[in-house]
Design an enzyme around this catalytic site. Structure first.
Site, short mmCIF file in Angstrom:
data_model
loop_
_atom_site.label_atom_id
_atom_site.label_comp_id
_atom_site.label_asym_id
_atom_site.label_seq_id
_atom_site.Cartn_x
_atom_site.Cartn_y
_atom_site.Cartn_z
CG ASN A 1 -0.65 -6.70 -1.93
OD1 ASN A 1 -1.19 -7.26 -2.89
ND2 ASN A 1 -1.16 -6.70 -0.70
CG ASP B 1 -12.67 -8.95 1.36
OD1 ASP B 1 -12.63 -7.88 0.70
OD2 ASP B 1 -12.13 -9.04 2.49
CG HIS C 1 -9.77 -5.69 0.40
ND1 HIS C 1 -10.03 -6.88 1.04
CD2 HIS C 1 -8.45 -5.45 0.59
CE1 HIS C 1 -8.93 -7.34 1.60
NE2 HIS C 1 -7.95 -6.50 1.33
CD GLU D 1 -2.91 -1.28 2.31
OE1 GLU D 1 -2.80 -0.49 3.25
OE2 GLU D 1 -3.82 -2.13 2.24
CD GLU E 1 -4.52 -7.89 1.20
OE1 GLU E 1 -5.39 -7.20 1.77
OE2 GLU E 1 -3.30 -7.67 1.32
#
Ligand code: XIL
Length: 316
Positions: free
Chosen positions: A173, A239, A209, A132, A237
Protein backbone atom coordinates in the site's frame (compact mmCIF):
# COMPACT_ATOMS: atom_id res chain seq x y z
CA UNK A 1 -31.30 0.40 -3.07
CA UNK A 2 -29.20 3.46 -2.35
CA UNK A 3 -26.24 3.73 -0.01
CA UNK A 4 -22.59 3.60 -1.00
CA UNK A 5 -21.91 -0.07 -0.32
CA UNK A 6 -25.19 -1.29 -1.80
CA UNK A 7 -24.54 0.72 -4.96
CA UNK A 8 -20.92 -0.41 -5.21
CA UNK A 9 -21.88 -4.06 -4.80
CA UNK A 10 -24.73 -3.78 -7.29
CA UNK A 11 -22.16 -2.48 -9.77
CA UNK A 12 -19.88 -5.47 -9.20
CA UNK A 13 -17.46 -4.20 -6.56
CA UNK A 14 -16.73 -6.17 -3.40
CA UNK A 15 -17.35 -3.26 -1.04
CA UNK A 16 -17.45 0.43 -0.28
CA UNK A 17 -15.77 0.94 3.07
CA UNK A 18 -14.33 3.32 5.61
CA UNK A 19 -11.56 3.59 8.14
CA UNK A 20 -12.60 3.96 11.74
CA UNK A 21 -10.90 4.25 15.10
CA UNK A 22 -11.65 2.87 18.56
CA UNK A 23 -12.13 6.24 20.24
CA UNK A 24 -14.94 7.07 17.80
CA UNK A 25 -17.10 4.08 18.66
CA UNK A 26 -18.81 5.73 21.64
CA UNK A 27 -20.31 8.37 19.31
CA UNK A 28 -23.74 6.90 18.63
CA UNK A 29 -24.59 9.33 15.81
CA UNK A 30 -21.35 8.23 14.14
CA UNK A 31 -21.79 4.50 14.74
CA UNK A 32 -25.34 4.56 13.40
CA UNK A 33 -23.79 5.38 10.00
CA UNK A 34 -20.64 3.26 10.42
CA UNK A 35 -22.60 0.13 11.31
CA UNK A 36 -25.00 0.50 8.39
CA UNK A 37 -24.01 -2.05 5.78
CA UNK A 38 -26.01 -0.12 3.19
CA UNK A 39 -23.32 2.59 3.39
CA UNK A 40 -20.23 0.59 4.43
CA UNK A 41 -19.46 -3.03 3.65
CA UNK A 42 -15.87 -2.89 4.84
CA UNK A 43 -13.91 -1.25 7.66
CA UNK A 44 -10.21 -0.60 8.31
CA UNK A 45 -8.77 0.18 11.75
CA UNK A 46 -7.03 3.55 11.39
CA UNK A 47 -4.55 2.83 14.17
CA UNK A 48 -5.24 -0.16 16.37
CA UNK A 49 -3.51 -2.86 14.30
CA UNK A 50 -0.30 -0.87 13.79
CA UNK A 51 3.00 -2.10 15.25
CA UNK A 52 3.07 0.38 18.15
CA UNK A 53 -0.42 -0.72 19.14
CA UNK A 54 0.03 -4.47 18.72
CA UNK A 55 3.62 -5.20 19.80
CA UNK A 56 4.74 -2.20 21.89
CA UNK A 57 7.49 -4.25 23.50
CA UNK A 58 9.19 -7.21 21.92
CA UNK A 59 7.12 -10.36 22.08
CA UNK A 60 4.25 -8.78 24.02
CA UNK A 61 1.19 -8.54 21.83
CA UNK A 62 -1.89 -6.46 22.64
CA UNK A 63 -4.88 -7.03 20.41
CA UNK A 64 -7.64 -5.36 22.43
CA UNK A 65 -8.05 -2.37 20.11
CA UNK A 66 -7.78 -4.41 16.94
CA UNK A 67 -10.15 -7.02 18.30
CA UNK A 68 -12.78 -4.36 18.96
CA UNK A 69 -12.70 -3.35 15.29
CA UNK A 70 -12.57 -6.95 14.07
CA UNK A 71 -15.54 -7.86 16.27
CA UNK A 72 -17.45 -4.85 15.01
CA UNK A 73 -16.88 -5.95 11.42
CA UNK A 74 -18.12 -9.42 12.32
CA UNK A 75 -21.20 -8.09 14.11
CA UNK A 76 -22.02 -5.77 11.22
CA UNK A 77 -21.29 -8.34 8.50
CA UNK A 78 -18.57 -6.14 7.05
CA UNK A 79 -15.29 -7.10 5.42
CA UNK A 80 -12.16 -6.22 7.37
CA UNK A 81 -8.93 -4.76 6.02
CA UNK A 82 -5.88 -5.35 8.19
CA UNK A 83 -3.63 -2.30 8.48
CA UNK A 84 -0.67 -2.89 8.70
CA UNK A 85 2.24 -5.26 9.33
CA UNK A 86 5.41 -3.39 8.33
CA UNK A 87 5.63 0.42 8.20
CA UNK A 88 8.33 2.91 9.15
CA UNK A 89 5.80 5.05 11.07
CA UNK A 90 4.05 4.32 14.37
CA UNK A 91 6.83 1.84 14.89
CA UNK A 92 8.00 1.28 18.48
CA UNK A 93 11.54 2.35 19.24
CA UNK A 94 12.57 -1.18 20.14
CA UNK A 95 12.25 -1.91 16.41
CA UNK A 96 13.34 1.40 14.87
CA UNK A 97 16.44 1.73 17.03
CA UNK A 98 16.85 -1.93 17.85
CA UNK A 99 20.30 -2.27 16.31
CA UNK A 100 19.30 -5.69 15.00
CA UNK A 101 21.43 -7.80 12.73
CA UNK A 102 19.81 -8.83 9.45
CA UNK A 103 19.08 -12.28 10.88
CA UNK A 104 17.53 -10.86 14.05
CA UNK A 105 15.38 -8.31 12.21
CA UNK A 106 14.17 -11.07 9.91
CA UNK A 107 13.00 -13.00 12.98
CA UNK A 108 11.40 -9.86 14.41
CA UNK A 109 9.43 -9.24 11.19
CA UNK A 110 8.43 -12.88 10.85
CA UNK A 111 7.22 -12.99 14.43
CA UNK A 112 5.34 -9.69 14.20
CA UNK A 113 3.62 -10.36 10.87
CA UNK A 114 3.02 -14.02 11.63
CA UNK A 115 1.51 -13.36 15.06
CA UNK A 116 -0.55 -10.34 13.94
CA UNK A 117 -1.93 -11.90 10.77
CA UNK A 118 -2.35 -15.25 12.52
CA UNK A 119 -4.38 -13.67 15.33
CA UNK A 120 -6.92 -12.44 12.78
CA UNK A 121 -6.79 -15.54 10.58
CA UNK A 122 -10.08 -16.09 8.81
CA UNK A 123 -11.40 -12.64 9.70
CA UNK A 124 -9.53 -10.43 7.24
CA UNK A 125 -10.36 -9.91 3.58
CA UNK A 126 -7.11 -8.11 2.82
CA UNK A 127 -3.97 -7.03 4.64
CA UNK A 128 -1.72 -4.06 4.03
CA UNK A 129 1.36 -6.15 4.68
CA UNK A 130 3.87 -3.50 3.62
CA UNK A 131 2.92 0.17 3.89
CA UNK A 132 4.66 3.08 2.15
CA UNK A 133 7.97 1.49 1.08
CA UNK A 134 8.95 4.27 -1.34
CA UNK A 135 9.96 7.91 -1.23
CA UNK A 136 8.17 10.26 -3.63
CA UNK A 137 11.08 10.14 -6.10
CA UNK A 138 10.74 6.36 -6.37
CA UNK A 139 13.80 5.52 -4.28
CA UNK A 140 13.39 3.18 -1.35
CA UNK A 141 12.56 4.71 1.98
CA UNK A 142 15.68 4.27 4.11
CA UNK A 143 13.95 3.03 7.23
CA UNK A 144 15.26 0.39 9.64
CA UNK A 145 13.85 -2.39 7.45
CA UNK A 146 15.55 -1.27 4.23
CA UNK A 147 18.73 -0.20 5.97
CA UNK A 148 19.12 -3.59 7.62
CA UNK A 149 17.66 -5.99 5.06
CA UNK A 150 17.55 -4.13 1.75
CA UNK A 151 14.48 -4.84 -0.33
CA UNK A 152 14.23 -8.39 1.06
CA UNK A 153 12.11 -7.21 4.00
CA UNK A 154 9.15 -7.00 1.64
CA UNK A 155 9.21 -10.69 0.73
CA UNK A 156 10.00 -11.68 4.32
CA UNK A 157 6.85 -9.91 5.48
CA UNK A 158 4.67 -11.20 2.64
CA UNK A 159 5.78 -14.79 3.17
CA UNK A 160 5.14 -14.60 6.91
CA UNK A 161 1.68 -13.15 6.27
CA UNK A 162 0.78 -15.84 3.72
CA UNK A 163 1.85 -18.60 6.08
CA UNK A 164 -0.24 -17.10 8.88
CA UNK A 165 -3.47 -16.65 6.88
CA UNK A 166 -3.46 -18.30 3.45
CA UNK A 167 -6.88 -16.85 2.56
CA UNK A 168 -6.19 -13.18 3.20
CA UNK A 169 -5.34 -11.06 0.18
CA UNK A 170 -1.89 -9.59 0.71
CA UNK A 171 -1.25 -6.02 -0.39
CA UNK A 172 1.49 -3.44 -0.64
CA UNK A 173 0.00 0.00 0.00
CA UNK A 174 1.36 3.48 -0.80
CA UNK A 175 0.49 7.09 -1.67
CA UNK A 176 1.51 9.26 -4.61
CA UNK A 177 1.51 6.18 -6.83
CA UNK A 178 -1.83 7.27 -8.33
CA UNK A 179 -0.21 9.13 -11.22
CA UNK A 180 2.32 8.03 -13.81
CA UNK A 181 5.80 8.93 -12.65
CA UNK A 182 8.82 7.69 -10.77
CA UNK A 183 6.98 6.43 -7.70
CA UNK A 184 4.33 4.47 -9.63
CA UNK A 185 7.09 3.04 -11.83
CA UNK A 186 9.06 1.96 -8.76
CA UNK A 187 5.99 0.18 -7.40
CA UNK A 188 5.32 -1.44 -10.75
CA UNK A 189 8.90 -2.70 -10.95
CA UNK A 190 8.79 -4.02 -7.39
CA UNK A 191 5.60 -5.99 -7.91
CA UNK A 192 6.86 -7.41 -11.20
CA UNK A 193 9.99 -8.66 -9.43
CA UNK A 194 7.99 -10.12 -6.57
CA UNK A 195 5.58 -11.93 -8.89
CA UNK A 196 8.44 -13.26 -11.02
CA UNK A 197 10.10 -14.57 -7.87
CA UNK A 198 6.93 -16.30 -6.71
CA UNK A 199 6.53 -14.11 -3.64
CA UNK A 200 2.93 -14.15 -2.38
CA UNK A 201 1.30 -10.86 -3.37
CA UNK A 202 -2.32 -10.29 -4.33
CA UNK A 203 -2.81 -6.58 -4.57
CA UNK A 204 -1.62 -3.01 -4.54
CA UNK A 205 -3.39 -0.38 -2.48
CA UNK A 206 -3.64 3.22 -3.66
CA UNK A 207 -4.13 5.44 -0.63
CA UNK A 208 -5.55 8.41 -2.59
CA UNK A 209 -4.98 11.20 -0.08
CA UNK A 210 -5.76 13.90 -2.61
CA UNK A 211 -5.95 17.71 -2.75
CA UNK A 212 -9.11 19.29 -4.15
CA UNK A 213 -8.76 20.03 -7.86
CA UNK A 214 -5.65 17.87 -8.14
CA UNK A 215 -6.94 14.35 -8.76
CA UNK A 216 -4.43 12.85 -11.22
CA UNK A 217 -5.86 12.33 -14.69
CA UNK A 218 -3.70 9.22 -15.21
CA UNK A 219 -5.15 7.37 -12.19
CA UNK A 220 -7.29 4.92 -14.14
CA UNK A 221 -4.47 4.02 -16.51
CA UNK A 222 -2.13 3.45 -13.56
CA UNK A 223 -4.67 1.12 -11.98
CA UNK A 224 -4.85 -0.77 -15.27
CA UNK A 225 -1.06 -1.14 -15.40
CA UNK A 226 -1.27 -3.07 -12.15
CA UNK A 227 -4.34 -5.15 -12.94
CA UNK A 228 -2.66 -6.11 -16.23
CA UNK A 229 -0.17 -8.02 -14.08
CA UNK A 230 -3.01 -10.06 -12.59
CA UNK A 231 -3.06 -8.13 -9.35
CA UNK A 232 -6.07 -6.78 -7.53
CA UNK A 233 -6.05 -3.05 -6.81
CA UNK A 234 -8.05 -1.02 -4.30
CA UNK A 235 -8.53 2.56 -3.20
CA UNK A 236 -7.56 2.20 0.43
CA UNK A 237 -7.51 5.61 2.17
CA UNK A 238 -9.45 8.10 0.07
CA UNK A 239 -9.88 11.67 1.22
CA UNK A 240 -9.75 14.99 -0.65
CA UNK A 241 -8.59 17.95 1.41
CA UNK A 242 -8.99 21.69 0.93
CA UNK A 243 -8.12 24.88 2.80
CA UNK A 244 -10.39 25.49 5.78
CA UNK A 245 -12.91 26.94 6.22
CA UNK A 246 -14.29 25.21 3.13
CA UNK A 247 -15.63 27.41 0.34
CA UNK A 248 -18.73 26.50 -1.66
CA UNK A 249 -16.58 26.42 -4.79
CA UNK A 250 -14.19 23.92 -3.25
CA UNK A 251 -17.02 21.74 -1.94
CA UNK A 252 -18.44 21.68 -5.47
CA UNK A 253 -15.02 20.81 -6.92
CA UNK A 254 -14.64 18.11 -4.26
CA UNK A 255 -17.90 16.53 -5.44
CA UNK A 256 -16.43 16.26 -8.96
CA UNK A 257 -13.15 14.95 -7.59
CA UNK A 258 -14.79 12.21 -5.52
CA UNK A 259 -16.80 11.22 -8.57
CA UNK A 260 -13.74 10.96 -10.82
CA UNK A 261 -11.69 8.96 -8.29
CA UNK A 262 -14.49 6.49 -7.66
CA UNK A 263 -15.23 6.32 -11.38
CA UNK A 264 -11.64 5.21 -12.05
CA UNK A 265 -12.12 2.21 -9.76
CA UNK A 266 -15.52 1.44 -11.27
CA UNK A 267 -13.97 1.42 -14.75
CA UNK A 268 -11.28 -1.10 -13.79
CA UNK A 269 -12.52 -4.63 -13.32
CA UNK A 270 -9.72 -5.64 -10.97
CA UNK A 271 -10.40 -2.74 -8.61
CA UNK A 272 -11.95 -4.52 -5.63
CA UNK A 273 -13.39 -1.57 -3.78
CA UNK A 274 -13.04 1.86 -2.28
CA UNK A 275 -12.27 2.82 1.33
CA UNK A 276 -12.50 6.38 2.62
CA UNK A 277 -10.09 7.34 5.41
CA UNK A 278 -12.99 7.87 7.75
CA UNK A 279 -16.24 9.21 6.41
CA UNK A 280 -16.71 12.35 8.48
CA UNK A 281 -14.72 15.56 8.89
CA UNK A 282 -15.36 15.14 12.61
CA UNK A 283 -12.73 12.38 12.80
CA UNK A 284 -10.51 13.00 9.77
CA UNK A 285 -6.74 12.82 10.29
CA UNK A 286 -6.25 15.71 7.84
CA UNK A 287 -6.50 18.86 10.03
CA UNK A 288 -3.95 17.59 12.54
CA UNK A 289 -1.53 16.52 9.79
CA UNK A 290 -1.86 19.21 7.10
CA UNK A 291 -1.95 22.65 8.68
CA UNK A 292 -4.87 24.78 7.48
CA UNK A 293 -6.40 21.88 5.53
CA UNK A 294 -9.48 19.78 6.18
CA UNK A 295 -13.07 19.17 5.05
CA UNK A 296 -11.71 16.10 3.26
CA UNK A 297 -14.50 13.57 3.86
CA UNK A 298 -17.97 12.94 2.36
CA UNK A 299 -19.81 13.69 5.61
CA UNK A 300 -19.25 17.00 7.46
CA UNK A 301 -18.40 17.71 11.12
CA UNK A 302 -22.05 17.27 12.05
CA UNK A 303 -22.39 13.89 10.32
CA UNK A 304 -24.37 15.48 7.48
CA UNK A 305 -23.68 14.38 3.90
CA UNK A 306 -21.74 16.86 1.76
CA UNK A 307 -21.86 17.35 -2.03
CA UNK A 308 -18.94 14.87 -2.12
CA UNK A 309 -21.36 12.11 -1.15
CA UNK A 310 -23.42 12.79 -4.27
CA UNK A 311 -20.24 12.71 -6.32
CA UNK A 312 -19.54 9.19 -5.09
CA UNK A 313 -23.12 8.10 -5.74
CA UNK A 314 -22.91 9.46 -9.28
CA UNK A 315 -19.96 7.20 -10.03
CA UNK A 316 -21.36 4.02 -8.46
C1 XIL B 1 -3.10 7.97 10.20
C2 XIL B 1 -4.25 7.92 11.20
O1 XIL B 1 -5.46 8.20 10.54
C3 XIL B 1 -4.01 8.92 12.31
O2 XIL B 1 -5.01 8.80 13.33
C4 XIL B 1 -2.63 8.71 12.92
O3 XIL B 1 -2.37 9.71 13.88
C5 XIL B 1 -1.55 8.73 11.85
O4 XIL B 1 -1.87 7.76 10.85
N1 XIL B 1 -1.26 6.63 5.61
C6 XIL B 1 -1.56 5.48 6.31
C7 XIL B 1 -2.39 5.55 7.54
O5 XIL B 1 -1.25 4.38 5.83
O6 XIL B 1 -2.02 4.57 8.48
C8 XIL B 1 -2.34 6.91 8.18
O7 XIL B 1 -3.29 6.93 9.25
C9 XIL B 1 -2.61 7.99 7.16
C10 XIL B 1 -1.58 7.97 6.07
Amino acid sequence: GSGLNRLAQAAGKKYFGTATDNSELTDTVYTAILDNKVEFGQITPANSMKWDATEPTRGTFTFSGGDQIANLAKTNGQLLRGHNCVWYNQLPSWVSSGQFTAADLTTVIQNHCGTLVGHYKGQVYSWDVVNEPFNDDGTWRTDVFYNTLGTSYVSIALQAARAADPNAKLYINDYNIEQTGAKATAMLNLVKQLLAAGVPLDGVGFQCHFIVGEVPTSFQSVLQQFTALGLEVAITELDIRMPTPASQANLAQQQKDYQSVVQACMNVEGCAGITVWDFTDKYSWVPSTFSGQGAACPWDQNLVKKPAYNGIVAAL
